[in-house]
Design a protein around this motif. Structure first.
Motif, short mmCIF file in Angstrom:
data_model
loop_
_atom_site.label_atom_id
_atom_site.label_comp_id
_atom_site.label_asym_id
_atom_site.label_seq_id
_atom_site.Cartn_x
_atom_site.Cartn_y
_atom_site.Cartn_z
N SER A 145 0.84 -1.21 0.00
CA SER A 145 0.00 0.00 0.00
C SER A 145 0.86 1.25 0.00
O SER A 145 0.50 2.28 -0.61
CB SER A 145 -0.94 0.00 1.21
OG SER A 145 -0.23 0.22 2.43
N GLN A 171 1.13 7.03 -6.62
CA GLN A 171 0.09 8.03 -6.78
C GLN A 171 0.63 9.43 -6.55
O GLN A 171 0.27 10.38 -7.27
CB GLN A 171 -1.07 7.74 -5.82
CG GLN A 171 -1.85 6.48 -6.17
CD GLN A 171 -2.88 6.11 -5.13
OE1 GLN A 171 -2.78 6.52 -3.97
NE2 GLN A 171 -3.86 5.31 -5.52
N VAL A 195 1.97 1.76 -3.57
CA VAL A 195 0.88 2.33 -4.37
C VAL A 195 0.74 3.81 -4.08
O VAL A 195 0.58 4.64 -4.99
CB VAL A 195 -0.44 1.59 -4.09
CG1 VAL A 195 -1.62 2.33 -4.72
CG2 VAL A 195 -0.37 0.16 -4.61
N GLU A 196 0.82 4.16 -2.80
CA GLU A 196 0.72 5.57 -2.41
C GLU A 196 1.85 6.39 -3.02
O GLU A 196 1.64 7.51 -3.50
CB GLU A 196 0.75 5.69 -0.89
CG GLU A 196 0.60 7.11 -0.37
CD GLU A 196 0.59 7.17 1.14
OE1 GLU A 196 1.23 8.09 1.69
OE2 GLU A 196 -0.05 6.30 1.76
#
Length: 290
Positions: free
Chosen positions: A262, A269, A265-266
């Motif tokens: 996660s 982004q 992914v952050e």
């Protein structure tokens, strides 16, 4: 192939093997049937670990080695190949922490973090990889980055910077090994989340070397990390996850796949949307989610 079929019977060299995930990797490698070369600056810690592994029927030697010294790492490689055998797994794990505002960080502390966390990996690659390339059998290189290698965290800048650097080093090294055609060498990046260790207790703070140094901020961040440690992952459990992922041929080896994933992914982004880093109400290293 599973981890035992992949690694069992081979030789593993682990730097920073005296504690934390380094010791966990050593213990699980022993369970898989590997012979261990335990390297650390803490002679007592690796001697104790060696005695435990040997008492449990394992094969292990301990070598005091400061990864900041390229000659010492070269001697570690020479001794390993001479006295133990060809290396199937090299784990460049040695690392330290540093707390405090970047502008308050003593130059000596900055240099120590970079010399151990980044140059130590380079010295390991330079000393061992040519020998691993020359041997015919498959071999693996693991470089220890961190969840911090895909995050921005205040009051830990030297450590975070070093782990970004190790991740980039490992990604580049993988491409170079492929470019050179060394298909029997697997280069992989290990990104642990919170794993029980003494890295926070042993971390440098900001000695009051000049007026205005904010020691309180550094110690507050250390305290926050120690709170997280209470819920951190057991090092041997983390090692088992990493070995299994490596045997499956993955490149990014995550101790807590969902949690560390996660963060990745952050990070993607943030780079895609170009949103500036934002302060959090609690640290990124929340181990309760593993």
């Amino acid at each position: 192939m599973n981890a035992r079929e992949t690694f069992g019977g081979g030789v593993a060299v682990i730097t920073g093997a005296g504690a934390g995930i380094g010791a966990g990797l050593a213990r699980h490698a022993h369970r898989l049937g590997m012979s261990l070369v335990l390297a650390d600056v803490d002679a007592a810690a690796i001697a104790t670990l060696r005695e435990q592994l040997v008492a449990d029927g394992g094969s292990a030697v301990d070598v005091v080695c400061d990864v900041r010294d390229p000659d010492a790492v070269a001697e570690l490689a020479e001794r390993t190949y001479r006295d133990v055998g060809p290396v199937r797994l090299l784990v460049n794990n040695a690392g330290i922490e540093q707390f405090g505002y970047l502008w308050d960080t003593p130059v000596a502390n900055w240099n120590r973090v970079m010399d151990i966390n980044v140059s130590g990996v380079f010295h390991g690659v330079r000393a061992f990889l040519p020998r691993m390339i020359a041997q015919p059998d498959p071999a693996w290189v693991w470089n220890l980055s961190s969840i911090g290698g895909v995050a921005a965290v205040p009051l830990q800048a030297p450590y975070i910077i070093s782990k970004h650097a190790v991740l980039a080093l490992t990604e580049c090294l993988r491409l170079e090994v492929q470019l050179a055609g060394h298909d029997h060498i697997q280069v992989q990046a290990v990104l642990p989340g919170a794993v029980k260790s003494n890295i926070f207790e042993a971390a440098g703070g900001v000695e009051n070397t000049r007026a205005g140094t904010d020691v309180e901020a550094a110690e507050s961040q250390r305290a926050a990390m120690l709170d997280i440690k209470a819920g951190a992952m057991d090092p041997v459990e983390a090692a088992e996850v990493v070995f299994d992922q490596s045997a499956r041929g993955e490149f990014y080896l995550l101790t807590q796949p969902d949690y560390v994933g996660s963060a990745m992914v952050e990070r993607a982004q943030v780079l895609t949307t170009r949103v500036p880093p934002q302060l959090r109400t609690k640290p990124r290293f929340d181990a309760t989610k593993h």
